[in-house]
Design a protein around this motif. Structure first.
Motif, PDB file in Angstrom:
ATOM      1  N   ASN A  27       0.823  -0.962   0.152  1.00 30.47           N
ATOM      2  CA  ASN A  27      -0.182   0.047  -0.777  1.00 30.47           C
ATOM      3  C   ASN A  27       1.149   1.330  -0.133  1.00 30.47           C
TER       4      ASN A  27
ATOM      5  N   LEU B  48      -0.790  -3.696  -7.469  1.00 26.95           N
ATOM      6  CA  LEU B  48      -2.397  -3.658  -7.329  1.00 26.95           C
ATOM      7  C   LEU B  48      -2.603  -4.821  -6.995  1.00 26.95           C
TER       8      LEU B  48
ATOM      9  N   SER C 294      -3.561  -8.540  -4.636  1.00 26.01           N
ATOM     10  CA  SER C 294      -4.680  -9.853  -5.216  1.00 26.01           C
ATOM     11  C   SER C 294      -4.427 -10.557  -4.825  1.00 26.01           C
TER      12      SER C 294
ATOM     13  N   PHE D 284      -9.007  -5.622  -5.710  1.00 22.55           N
ATOM     14  CA  PHE D 284      -7.903  -4.658  -5.887  1.00 22.55           C
ATOM     15  C   PHE D 284      -7.378  -4.916  -7.432  1.00 22.55           C
TER      16      PHE D 284
END
Length: 632
Positions: free
Chosen positions: A76, A95, A99, A114
C-alpha cells in the motif's frame, strides 16, 4: 464435486506450497539479507520512483514469508509512492500483487476488488491480458463462472494478438466447461493447449493436460483415444520427490477418476492425498515457525541498529555538553583571576582599572549568555529528537503546501501581469487623450476601455481565488460529532440549484453519526456537487441527472456523488485533484474546488476517488466515522 476438486488444484494453496518449498531450500540468510538491504535502500533514497520500487520488492519478500499484514502494509505504501509519481503501470503492478497476496490467504472478495482496480491503470497489452487472466482466476475461485469465463476468454484473445498461447487461461476455461458438463468444449480447449502451447508447460503440467484429455475422451465414449492419451501421460517422467509434486499427482488423478465415474479409485487416491496433505501442513508449520523466528531476529537487528544510532547521538551530545562545562569552568577560573588582579591593581590605579573592569564584566556577561544559549540549544536538540517522528509525519504535508503555494503564485501572477500591462497602456493613452490636439482620441479611448475591461476581469479572477482560499483554509479548532444528514442539508441550502433548472437532482442519505470538522466536509461536498451539476448539463442524454447517496459501511461513511455527464478521459483522472487544474473555460473556475475537497478528505484520513462507471461519472468519498487521536 468436479468443480470443488478443480478449484483446489488451481487455488492459492497450490501456490503456497511452492513458496514454502522455495523457502525451505534457500539459504537461511537469503531472505533476511534481502529485507535488510531493501530497508537500507529505502532509508538512503528520496526519489519517489525508487522508493516505490523498493517498497514493492519489500512487500513481495514479506509475502514470500507468508507475513500477509506486513506485505500489504509495504505494498500500500508502494502504491502511494507510484501515485505521487504518476506512474500508472507501477500502480497496476502493485494492485495486481495485492490481489495475489489476498489470494494466498483465500480472501478472494478483497482479491477481486484490487485486481479490478488494477485494470484501470494498465498501460500495455501485456499488463491487460495478465490482469484479465487474474480476474478470471479470482472469479473462478468465487464460483462466479460466467464472469470467470468472460475474462479468461478475453485473456486468450489478447494472447493471440501477439502470436502467443494463453495456456493457463485455456486450462482454467477447461475447468469451467467440465464443471458445467460441457465436455466437448473442455476437450477442444485442452487439445488446443496440446497443439500450440504444450512445449511451454512443465512435465507436471503436461501430465495434467494428458490426464484430463484421456478422462474426457473416456467420458465421451472414445476408449481408443482415451487409452492413447493415457499412454502419453504415463510416458512422462514426473519427479514425485517433492511433496508439492506428489499432491499435484493425486489431485489430477482424483479429478480424472471422478470425471469418468471411477469413484472407488478416486476415494483411494483421496486417502493418500489426505496423508500427504497432513505431512505438508506439518512441514509448512515448521517453515512458518522458522520464518517468524527470522522476522523476529530481523526486527531485533533493526531495533539494535536504531538503538546504536540513538546512543551515538546521545553520546555526542553529552560529549559536547561536557566540553561546554569544562569551558565554563575555565572561564569561571579565568574570571576569578581577573577579578583578583583587577582588585589588586585597583589599589594603585582605581579609575583606570574601574574602566577596564567594566569592559571585562561586559565580556563576561556576553560569554555567560553565550554559554546559556548553548545550554538551551542542547536542551532544544534533545527535545527535537523526541519530536522527530512528528516532523517526519509533517514532512509530507509541508511538501504539498510548497506545491500548493507555487500554484497559487502562478495563478495570481497572470492576472497581476495583465493589470500591470493594462495600467501602463492606460497611463500612456490617457496623457495623449488629455492633449486636446490629439488626432486619434477615439482610438485611444477605445484602447483604454479595453484595458479597463481586461483589468476588471483580472481583479475578479484574483478575488475568486482569494475567496476560495479563505473558505477552504478555514478550520474549526475542535472536531464535532453530528448527523451527516445535517451537513448535507446545509450544503443543499448553501448550494443554489436555480442556475441548473434542467438538471434533475435526487438524494438518498442515511442517518450516520460522524466525527469531523463540519466546515471542511461542507465545502468538500459543495465543491464536488458543483462539479457534478456543471458537467451534468453537458450530458447527451435527454434527462440530465445528479445523484447523491451516503451510507455507513463498517467503521467508515461512504458518500457517492454521480452525474450522467460526459466521461472523464483517463489522462484527466490522474490530475483531476491537482491544484489549479481545470478543463472549464477560462474565468469559470480557478481549478481549486476538487483540490480543496481532496485536502479536506485527506485531513480526515479518508480517501476520495473519481472514476467512470458505465454512462455515469462517480465521485466516492470514504471517511472514518470516528477521528483518530493524531487527527484531533
Amino acid at each position: 464435486m468436479i468443480l470443488l476438486l478443480f478449484s483446489i488444484l488451481l487455488s492459492p494453496l497450490h501456490i503456497n506450497r511452492s513458496v514454502a518449498d522455495s523457502l525451505a531450500v534457500s539459504e537461511d540468510q537469503s531472505i533476511e539479507s534481502r529485507i535488510l538491504e531493501l530497508n537500507s535502500q529505502i532509508e538512503e533514497h528520496s526519489d519517489t520512483l525508487a522508493l516505490a520500487r523498493y517498497t514493492f520488492l519489500l512487500g513481495k519478500e514479506y509475502a514470500k514469508m507468508d507475513f500477509t499484514d506486513k506485505a500489504l502494509e509495504e505494498l500500500n505504501q508502494s502504491f502511494r509512492y507510484y501515485r505521487a509519481a504518476g506512474d500508472s503501470a507501477g500502480m497496476a503492478d502493485v494492485l495486481r500483487q495485492i490481489s495475489f497476496t489476498y489470494s494466498l490467504v483465500q480472501e478472494y472478495d478483497k482479491a477481486l476488488d484490487f485486481i479490478l482496480g488494477a485494470s484501470g491503470y494498465a498501460t500495455d497489452l501485456k499488463q491487460i491480458r495478465e490482469i484479465n487472466h487474474r480476474i478470471g482466476y479470482v472469479y473462478f475461485n468465487l464460483k462466479q463462472l460466467d464472469s470467470a469465463e468472460k475474462y479468461l476468454n478475453m485473456a486468450v484473445a489478447q494472447y493471440a494478438q501477439t502470436g502467443e498461447v494463453g495456456a493457463s487461461s485455456l486450462i482454467n476455461l477447461a475447468g469451467i466447461n467440465i464443471s458445467r458438463a460441457r465436455y466437448r468444449e473442455a476437450l477442444a480447449g485442452l487439445l488446443q493447449v496440446e497443439r500450440e502451447g504444450l512445449q511451454s508447460l512443465t512435465p507436471s503440467s503436461q501430465y495434467f493436460v494428458f490426464n484430463f484429455i484421456s478422462a474426457l475422451y473416456l467420458k465421451l465414449g472414445n476408449e481408443v483415444m482415451g487409452r492413447l492419451y493415457r499412454s502419453k501421460r504415463d510416458s512422462l517422467t514426473v519427479d514425485l520427490a517433492h511433496l508439492e509434486k506428489t499432491l499435484d499427482f493425486y489431485e489430477t488423478n482424483i479429478i480424472a477418476d471422478t470425471l469418468i465415474g471411477d469413484y472407488t479409485a478416486a476415494v483411494q487416491k483421496q486417502g493418500k492425498y489426505v496423508e500427504q496433505l497432513k505431512s505438508y501442513y506439518k512441514n509448512n508449520l515448521t517453515t512458518q515457525l522458522a520464518n517468524y523466528q527470522k522476522l523476529f531476529e530481523l526486527q531485533e537487528k533493526e531495533m539494535a541498529i536504531d538503538l546504536l544510532e540513538k546512543e551515538n547521538q546521545v553520546y555526542e551530545l553529552r560529549q559536547y555538553e561536557s566540553r561546554s562545562y569544562i569551558i565554563f569552568l575555565i572561564l569561571g577560573v579565568t574570571i576569578l583571576l581577573l577579578v583578583v588582579v583587577i582588585t589588586y591593581r585597583s589599589l594603585s590605579n582605581r579609575n583606570k582599572l574601574n574602566q577596564e573592569l567594566q569592559v571585562l564584566n561586559a565580556q563576561i556577561s556576553s560569554q555567560h549568555d553565550d554559554l546559556q544559549r548553548k545550554n538551551d540549544l542542547l536542551k532544544k536538540i534533545i527535545s527535537d529528537l523526541k519530536g522527530t517522528q512528528y516532523q517526519l509525519i509533517q514532512s509530507e504535508k509541508m511538501a504539498s503546501i510548497g506545491s500548493f503555494a507555487s500554484g497559487v503564485a502562478h495563478e495570481l501572477n497572470n492576472p497581476i501581469n495583465i493589470l500591470s500591462g493594462g495600467l501602463q497602456v492606460i497611463e500612456k493613452n490617457l496623457a495623449e487623450v488629455m492633449n486636446a490636439h490629439s488626432e486619434n482620441q477615439e482610438e485611444l479611448l477605445e484602447d483604454i476601455n479595453i484595458m479597463l475591461r481586461e483589468s476588471n476581469f483580472s481583479i475578479s479572477k484574483i478575488n475568486r481565488i482569494i475567496q476560495a482560499l479563505i473558505i477552504a483554509t478555514y478550520t474549526e479548532h475542535k472536531p464535532k460529532v453530528l448527523d451527516f444528514t445535517e451537513i448535507v442539508d446545509n450544503v443543499l441550502i448553501a448550494f443554489s440549484r436555480t442556475s441548473h433548472p434542467e438538471v434533475r437532482f435526487s438524494t438518498k442519505v442515511d442517518s450516520v453519526s460522524l466525527e469531523c470538522f463540519p466546515n471542511r466536509i461542507h465545502h468538500a461536498l459543495k465543491a464536488v456537487l458543483e462539479n457534478a451539476f456543471f458537467f451534468a448539463k453537458e450530458s447527451s442524454s435527454d434527462e440530465k441527472c445528479v445523484w447523491v447517496a451516503a451510507c455507513q459501511k463498517g467503521e467508515s461513511l461512504e458518500v457517492r456523488i454521480e452525474n450522467n455527464g460526459p466521461a472523464i478521459p483517463e489522462d484527466h483522472l490522474i490530475r483531476i485533484f491537482d491544484p489549479f487544474y481545470t478543463t472549464k473555460d477560462d474565468g469559470v473556475s480557478p481549478g481549486l474546488g476538487l483540490y480543496f475537497a481532496f485536502s479536506a478528505v485527506k485531513e480526515h484520513e479518508g480517501r476520495i476517488e473519481a472514476k467512470n462507471e458505465g454512462d455515469r461519472v462517480v465521485f466516492t468519498m470514504t471517511l472514518p466515522v470516528r477521528m483518530s487521536v493524531t487527527q484531533v
